[in-house]
Design a protein around this motif. Structure first.
Motif, short mmCIF file in Angstrom:
data_model
loop_
_atom_site.label_atom_id
_atom_site.label_comp_id
_atom_site.label_asym_id
_atom_site.label_seq_id
_atom_site.Cartn_x
_atom_site.Cartn_y
_atom_site.Cartn_z
N ARG A 175 0.83 -1.22 0.00
CA ARG A 175 0.00 0.00 0.00
C ARG A 175 0.86 1.26 0.00
N MET A 176 1.97 1.23 0.73
CA MET A 176 2.83 2.42 0.86
C MET A 176 3.86 2.52 -0.26
N GLY A 177 3.99 1.48 -1.05
CA GLY A 177 5.03 1.43 -2.09
C GLY A 177 4.69 2.27 -3.30
N ASN A 178 5.58 2.23 -4.30
CA ASN A 178 5.42 3.11 -5.45
C ASN A 178 4.79 2.45 -6.67
N TYR A 179 4.18 1.28 -6.48
CA TYR A 179 3.43 0.68 -7.59
C TYR A 179 2.26 1.58 -7.96
N PRO A 180 1.88 1.65 -9.23
CA PRO A 180 0.65 2.37 -9.60
C PRO A 180 -0.56 1.71 -8.95
N TRP A 181 -1.59 2.52 -8.69
CA TRP A 181 -2.74 2.02 -7.94
C TRP A 181 -3.42 0.85 -8.63
N ASN A 182 -3.49 0.86 -9.96
CA ASN A 182 -4.17 -0.26 -10.65
C ASN A 182 -3.43 -1.58 -10.42
N LEU A 183 -2.09 -1.54 -10.32
CA LEU A 183 -1.32 -2.75 -10.04
C LEU A 183 -1.51 -3.18 -8.58
N LYS A 184 -1.52 -2.24 -7.67
CA LYS A 184 -1.78 -2.56 -6.27
C LYS A 184 -3.15 -3.24 -6.13
N ARG A 185 -4.13 -2.66 -6.81
CA ARG A 185 -5.49 -3.20 -6.73
C ARG A 185 -5.54 -4.62 -7.28
N ARG A 186 -4.82 -4.86 -8.37
CA ARG A 186 -4.77 -6.20 -8.97
C ARG A 186 -4.16 -7.21 -7.99
N ILE A 187 -3.03 -6.85 -7.37
CA ILE A 187 -2.34 -7.77 -6.45
C ILE A 187 -3.22 -8.08 -5.24
N LEU A 188 -3.93 -7.07 -4.74
CA LEU A 188 -4.76 -7.24 -3.55
C LEU A 188 -6.10 -7.93 -3.84
N SER A 189 -6.43 -8.08 -5.11
CA SER A 189 -7.75 -8.61 -5.49
C SER A 189 -7.82 -10.13 -5.33
N ASP A 190 -9.00 -10.65 -5.54
CA ASP A 190 -9.23 -12.10 -5.45
C ASP A 190 -8.58 -12.88 -6.58
#
Length: 264
Positions: A175-190
């Motif tokens: 969450r605090m890292g520099n990945y773009p939000w769409n990539l963060k959302r993908r990793i955190l998704s189901d």
């Protein structure tokens, strides 16, 4: 000979696992160049020429980069389900028809003294699946690249002797890292990857009387660390009543260095 395995390399940059019995030897994924794969084999005193085939989990490049190269060079059969074949065919190059085999999801194939069972996971790929290896009453489970671990999966993989289990990221680091939000959302998704804590909660549902060890695999290069993964997983498992290090052991995997060959 027992059922032996080595996590040749595992992480966000590439993945490959070696499994052998006295009569058979398989590679699960080949997410590195041909030269890198050969070097990994040398480090465990094995050779790709002795493989009976390559089992593919899904078409992402960190799992298939070297599949076509190895298959053509060493004349190795490739096993994958039909949708994965369709999704990866362009990436792995031309494969002779006599080396292409379908391994359906939720099925079992027998190769000599080894039974291999496939099961589906939740990941953003065409039809991702992983494998359970059965040999002489021993059970080895490989499960990475899944956004969550369902009750169905738990029922399938429960009470194995050893696990190679995804522990991909620390949620706060991601969450605090520099990945773009769409990539963060993908990793955190189901259909992304499981966090250290979610992996540990799933493990707590799977561990049985026969479980001796769990290898923490597919750690993110940017959003996790070996020490953090091990600490987080240990903490959750001990909260669930397990005694890590006594009932079973936790092992690290590495993106560049194989684990020692382990007898299941």
């Amino acid at each position: 000979m027992a059922l032996n395995f080595s996590v040749l390399a595992s992480g966000s940059t590439g993945n490959a696992i070696y499994v052998e019995t006295e009569k058979k030897a398989f590679l699960i994924d080949a997410g590195f160049s041909g030269k890198q794969m050969e070097s990994l084999f040398q480090q465990i005193n094995r050779s790709p020429k002795d493989l009976d085939g390559i089992l593919v989990t899904h078409e992402h490049s960190d799992h298939i980069k070297g599949v076509g190269i190895l298959a053509r060079k060493y004349n190795l059969p490739i096993y994958a389900n039909e949708r994965t074949w369709q999704a990866m065919s362009r990436s792995i190059g031309e494969i002779p028809m006599d080396l292409k085999f379908i391994f359906d999801m939720e099925s079992v194939k027998t190769f000599g003294d080894l039974d291999i069972e496939s099961f589906g996971v939740s990941h953003d790929a065409a039809e991702p699946m992983f494998y359970i290896f059965h040999h002489s009453g021993k059970k080895l489970v490989i499960i990475t690249d899944t956004g969550y671990v369902s009750n169905r999966m738990i029922g399938t993989i429960k009470n194995a002797d050893y696990y190679v289990f995804e522990s991909n990221h620390d949620v706060e680091m991601l969450r605090m890292g520099n990945y773009p939000w769409n990539l963060k959302r993908r990793i955190l998704s189901d259909v992304g990857h499981v966090s250290n804590e979610d992996a540990a909660l799933a493990m707590s549902e799977c561990i049985g009387d026969r479980t001796k060890g769990i290898y923490l695999a597919h750690l993110s290069k940017d959003n996790n660390m070996k020490e953090l993964a091990r600490m987080s997983v240990t903490q959750v498992l001990e909260q669930q009543g397990f005694v890590v290090g006594e009932q079973f052991s936790l092992y690290d995997t590495d993106p560049k260095t194989p684990t020692t060959l382990k007898a299941v």
